[in-house]
Motif scaffolding. Structure first.
Motif, PDB file in Angstrom:
ATOM      1  N   UNK A 343       0.809  -1.222   0.000  1.00 36.96           N
ATOM      2  CA  UNK A 343       0.000   0.000   0.000  1.00 36.96           C
ATOM      3  C   UNK A 343       0.846   1.277   0.000  1.00 36.96           C
ATOM      4  N   UNK A 344       2.153   1.172   0.256  1.00 36.33           N
ATOM      5  CA  UNK A 344       2.996   2.369   0.272  1.00 36.33           C
ATOM      6  C   UNK A 344       3.098   2.975  -1.119  1.00 36.33           C
ATOM      7  N   UNK A 345       3.153   4.307  -1.187  1.00 31.52           N
ATOM      8  CA  UNK A 345       3.392   4.986  -2.450  1.00 31.52           C
ATOM      9  C   UNK A 345       4.896   5.003  -2.726  1.00 31.52           C
ATOM     10  N   UNK A 346       5.267   4.864  -3.996  1.00 32.04           N
ATOM     11  CA  UNK A 346       6.691   4.811  -4.348  1.00 32.04           C
ATOM     12  C   UNK A 346       7.429   6.079  -3.949  1.00 32.04           C
ATOM     13  N   UNK A 347       6.762   7.220  -4.022  1.00 35.82           N
ATOM     14  CA  UNK A 347       7.415   8.486  -3.698  1.00 35.82           C
ATOM     15  C   UNK A 347       7.189   8.957  -2.280  1.00 35.82           C
ATOM     16  N   UNK A 348       6.586   8.116  -1.444  1.00 38.23           N
ATOM     17  CA  UNK A 348       6.292   8.500  -0.060  1.00 38.23           C
ATOM     18  C   UNK A 348       7.590   8.664   0.735  1.00 38.23           C
ATOM     19  N   UNK A 349       7.783   9.802   1.423  1.00 35.48           N
ATOM     20  CA  UNK A 349       9.025   9.985   2.200  1.00 35.48           C
ATOM     21  C   UNK A 349       9.160   8.912   3.276  1.00 35.48           C
ATOM     22  N   UNK A 350      10.338   8.341   3.418  1.00 36.66           N
ATOM     23  CA  UNK A 350      10.558   7.310   4.430  1.00 36.66           C
ATOM     24  C   UNK A 350      10.437   7.871   5.834  1.00 36.66           C
ATOM     25  N   UNK A 351      10.550   9.192   5.979  1.00 37.35           N
ATOM     26  CA  UNK A 351      10.397   9.815   7.294  1.00 37.35           C
ATOM     27  C   UNK A 351       8.964   9.728   7.792  1.00 37.35           C
ATOM     28  N   UNK A 352       8.009   9.411   6.901  1.00 42.55           N
ATOM     29  CA  UNK A 352       6.596   9.304   7.292  1.00 42.55           C
ATOM     30  C   UNK A 352       6.239   7.907   7.811  1.00 42.55           C
ATOM     31  N   UNK A 353       7.137   6.936   7.674  1.00 48.54           N
ATOM     32  CA  UNK A 353       6.805   5.557   8.014  1.00 48.54           C
ATOM     33  C   UNK A 353       6.846   5.318   9.518  1.00 48.54           C
ATOM     34  N   UNK A 354       5.996   4.395   9.979  1.00 56.42           N
ATOM     35  CA  UNK A 354       6.015   3.999  11.384  1.00 56.42           C
ATOM     36  C   UNK A 354       7.202   3.077  11.641  1.00 56.42           C
ATOM     37  N   UNK A 355       7.461   2.770  12.918  1.00 52.67           N
ATOM     38  CA  UNK A 355       8.553   1.871  13.259  1.00 52.67           C
ATOM     39  C   UNK A 355       8.359   0.488  12.665  1.00 52.67           C
ATOM     40  N   UNK A 356       7.112  -0.011  12.714  1.00 51.74           N
ATOM     41  CA  UNK A 356       6.826  -1.330  12.152  1.00 51.74           C
ATOM     42  C   UNK A 356       7.032  -1.372  10.649  1.00 51.74           C
ATOM     43  N   UNK A 357       6.641  -0.287   9.964  1.00 55.07           N
ATOM     44  CA  UNK A 357       6.836  -0.229   8.516  1.00 55.07           C
ATOM     45  C   UNK A 357       8.319  -0.177   8.162  1.00 55.07           C
ATOM     46  N   UNK A 358       9.091   0.581   8.952  1.00 54.03           N
ATOM     47  CA  UNK A 358      10.542   0.637   8.712  1.00 54.03           C
ATOM     48  C   UNK A 358      11.171  -0.747   8.871  1.00 54.03           C
ATOM     49  N   UNK A 359      10.722  -1.481   9.883  1.00 60.08           N
ATOM     50  CA  UNK A 359      11.287  -2.813  10.123  1.00 60.08           C
ATOM     51  C   UNK A 359      10.960  -3.761   8.974  1.00 60.08           C
ATOM     52  N   UNK A 360       9.724  -3.712   8.490  1.00 64.39           N
ATOM     53  CA  UNK A 360       9.349  -4.599   7.379  1.00 64.39           C
ATOM     54  C   UNK A 360      10.063  -4.202   6.090  1.00 64.39           C
ATOM     55  N   UNK A 361      10.334  -2.907   5.933  1.00 70.51           N
ATOM     56  CA  UNK A 361      11.094  -2.449   4.765  1.00 70.51           C
ATOM     57  C   UNK A 361      12.505  -3.044   4.798  1.00 70.51           C
ATOM     58  N   UNK A 362      13.088  -3.094   5.995  1.00 68.28           N
ATOM     59  CA  UNK A 362      14.419  -3.685   6.136  1.00 68.28           C
ATOM     60  C   UNK A 362      14.392  -5.194   5.881  1.00 68.28           C
ATOM     61  N   UNK A 363      13.315  -5.860   6.322  1.00 72.45           N
ATOM     62  CA  UNK A 363      13.182  -7.297   6.066  1.00 72.45           C
ATOM     63  C   UNK A 363      13.111  -7.553   4.564  1.00 72.45           C
ATOM     64  N   UNK A 364      12.354  -6.712   3.860  1.00 73.89           N
ATOM     65  CA  UNK A 364      12.243  -6.858   2.404  1.00 73.89           C
ATOM     66  C   UNK A 364      13.606  -6.717   1.736  1.00 73.89           C
ATOM     67  N   UNK A 365      14.422  -5.792   2.257  1.00 72.45           N
ATOM     68  CA  UNK A 365      15.759  -5.605   1.687  1.00 72.45           C
ATOM     69  C   UNK A 365      16.617  -6.837   1.938  1.00 72.45           C
ATOM     70  N   UNK A 366      16.456  -7.467   3.110  1.00 71.31           N
ATOM     71  CA  UNK A 366      17.197  -8.695   3.409  1.00 71.31           C
ATOM     72  C   UNK A 366      16.777  -9.814   2.453  1.00 71.31           C
ATOM     73  N   UNK A 367      15.480  -9.890   2.164  1.00 70.21           N
ATOM     74  CA  UNK A 367      14.983 -10.920   1.252  1.00 70.21           C
ATOM     75  C   UNK A 367      15.540 -10.720  -0.153  1.00 70.21           C
ATOM     76  N   UNK A 368      15.658  -9.461  -0.554  1.00 69.27           N
ATOM     77  CA  UNK A 368      16.124  -9.176  -1.913  1.00 69.27           C
ATOM     78  C   UNK A 368      17.642  -9.318  -2.045  1.00 69.27           C
TER      79      UNK A 368
END
Length: 464
Positions: A343-368
């Motif tokens: 559901x995140x927008x591609x251009x959405x500033x990362x400063x707007x993300x919650x702690x949980x969203x930041x953590x899942x973003x990092x998990x996605x990077x680990x998967x990739x």
């Protein structure tokens, strides 16, 4: 001296001249202990407290206030709380209510939802798929409602046989904070959950594990403090998007970068104009030249399949997988969809993300990353997650394990505990009453442990 030690000393004061002061102090200290903060040292700086600890201290402070008809807003007050302490927190919230106040609580914990007088559910999805009221009523009505929360309350824990460890990594002689020369084996190649009441030493043990073995910590700290950083840049697909536009339009890739030739000349590609106000806080206004779209008119004139480069920023991750015809883009964004961030927008500033969203973003990077046979440590990844999102998280953790990773998770969520291959329970209490291993085996065997507060919570949830 810890809070519960001070409470014991204060209770011994019998002088009638200070009886009112002693009574008020005892009530405050007892309230702090009831919400699971009895382990805190009196000299501990408040800057070192977690968000959940700070919020609980504020709750206790307001409990002694003479103010009434006040509206209190609590955001995830059970964050960092063991199930053993949630009931005490609910009692505090009910005390504030009974004094004539109004409480608005943002929460996913089933116990808190069950205790509410009125429940409002927003949804049905996240981001642009949500934002409307899908349920309003009492708990009994919600339990049978066809809404995400209603279905989550009725769902049953998944049952599976624990995976067999491929080996073990030993944490030896750990004496950080309240740990007592602790030695414990963490099995490799499986999902291990660290449990225990708040303050029992879980984070200290995880820190020792990271210090003694090479491990990747996936926490909830902000991904970036730069407003120009977005899912587009974090996933590393911005060059692929610019190359796609350049190839289709026959122009330079730099024209489609808001940090280069394509940037709006007025706002320099920021989309906003900052105005300094000397002794006052500066103000940001939407750039009048580009309307907040960040690009110059020449860049916006070029389109790919009807999308300008600014339109790409407005796409959600899930939409971009379907609409941007480049395999590299689809692969990178697919990992974000897998961790529930479609559901995140591609251009959405990362400063707007919650702690949980930041953590899942990092998990996605680990998967990739494609790296195998590594260790990952996650601290309370279910914080801020709905019941349906917890299932998504468990599937992602399973994928890390299936790739050969050793996953160590600090967690209170009982669904995660049930789904683990191995459980290490610390305690039996917080602070000086904890710091030792109470249990270290499979979650099925944990049910029979009499000393463990986690085992008691698991048995209670099964009977419920």
């Amino acid at each position: 001296m810890e809070i519960d030690e001070l409470a014991a000393v204060v209770e011994q004061v019998r002088d009638p001249r200070v009886a009112p002061v002693v009574a008020a102090l005892s009530d405050k200290l007892r309230a702090l202990i009831d919400v699971g903060l009895g382990y805190l040292s009196l000299a501990r700086p408040t800057t070192t407290l977690s968000g959940g600890e700070s919020q609980r201290i504020k709750t206790v402070r307001h409990l002694g206030s003479s103010l009434v008809e006040v509206v209190y807003v609590f955001d995830e007050p059970t964050a960092g709380l063991h199930q053993h302490d949630v009931r005490s927190l609910i009692g505090l919230l009910e005390s504030l209510r009974d004094k004539g106040n109004t409480l608005l609580v943002v929460e996913h914990d089933p116990q808190v939802v069950r205790a509410a007088d009125r429940i409002v559910e927003l949804g049905p999805g996240a981001g642009s798929a949500g934002g409307r009221i899908v349920f309003e009523g009492g708990y009994d009505e919600l339990a049978v409602a066809d809404t995400p929360t209603g279905r989550g309350l009725r769902s049953r824990a998944r049952q599976r046989e624990p995976r067999v460890p491929t080996g073990k990594l030993r944490v030896e002689g750990a004496d950080r904070n309240n740990l007592r020369d602790l030695t414990v084996d963490v099995p490799t190649g499986v999902l291990t959950v660290l449990t225990g009441v708040a303050g029992s030493g879980k984070s200290s043990l995880a820190a020792e594990f990271v210090a003694q073995h090479q491990a990747t910590v996936v926490d909830q700290r902000p991904v970036s403090t730069n407003r120009r950083s977005s899912p587009l840049t974090y996933c590393g697909i911005a060059p692929a998007v610019r190359a796609l536009f350049a190839r289709r339009t026959g122009t330079s890739p730099a024209l489609f970068s808001a940090n280069s030739a394509g940037a709006c000349p007025v706002c320099q590609g920021a989309g906003v104009v900052h105005t300094g106000l000397a002794f006052l806080d500066g103000q940001e206004t939407v750039c009048e030249a580009c309307g907040g779209r960040r690009f110059r008119a020449e860049a916006l004139a070029h389109t790919v399949d009807g999308l300008s480069i600014a339109d790409v920023d407005d796409l959600t991750v899930a939409e971009a997988v379907d609409r941007l015809p480049a395999p590299a883009i689809g692969r990178a964004l697919g990992h974000l969809v897998d961790v529930g961030l479609g559901y995140l927008r591609l251009g959405q500033p990362l400063t707007d993300l919650s702690g949980g969203e930041c953590q899942r973003l990092k998990i996605a990077k680990e998967l990739s990353a494609g790296q195998r046979s590594t260790c990952h440590v996650l601290d309370e990844p279910t914080t801020g997650l709905h019941r349906s999102d917890v299932e998504v998280l468990l599937r992602v953790l399973d994928r890390l394990v299936e790739r050969g990773s050793t996953v160590l998770v600090i967690e209170h969520d009982l669904e995660v505990v049930r789904s683990a291959d191995w459980v290490i329970d610390l305690g039996p209490g917080p602070g000086r009453h904890g710091g030792r291993v109470v249990f270290s085996r499979s979650p099925q065997q944990l049910l029979a442990c009499e000393e463990s507060a986690t085992a008691r919570a698991l048995r209670a949830s099964v009977s419920a």
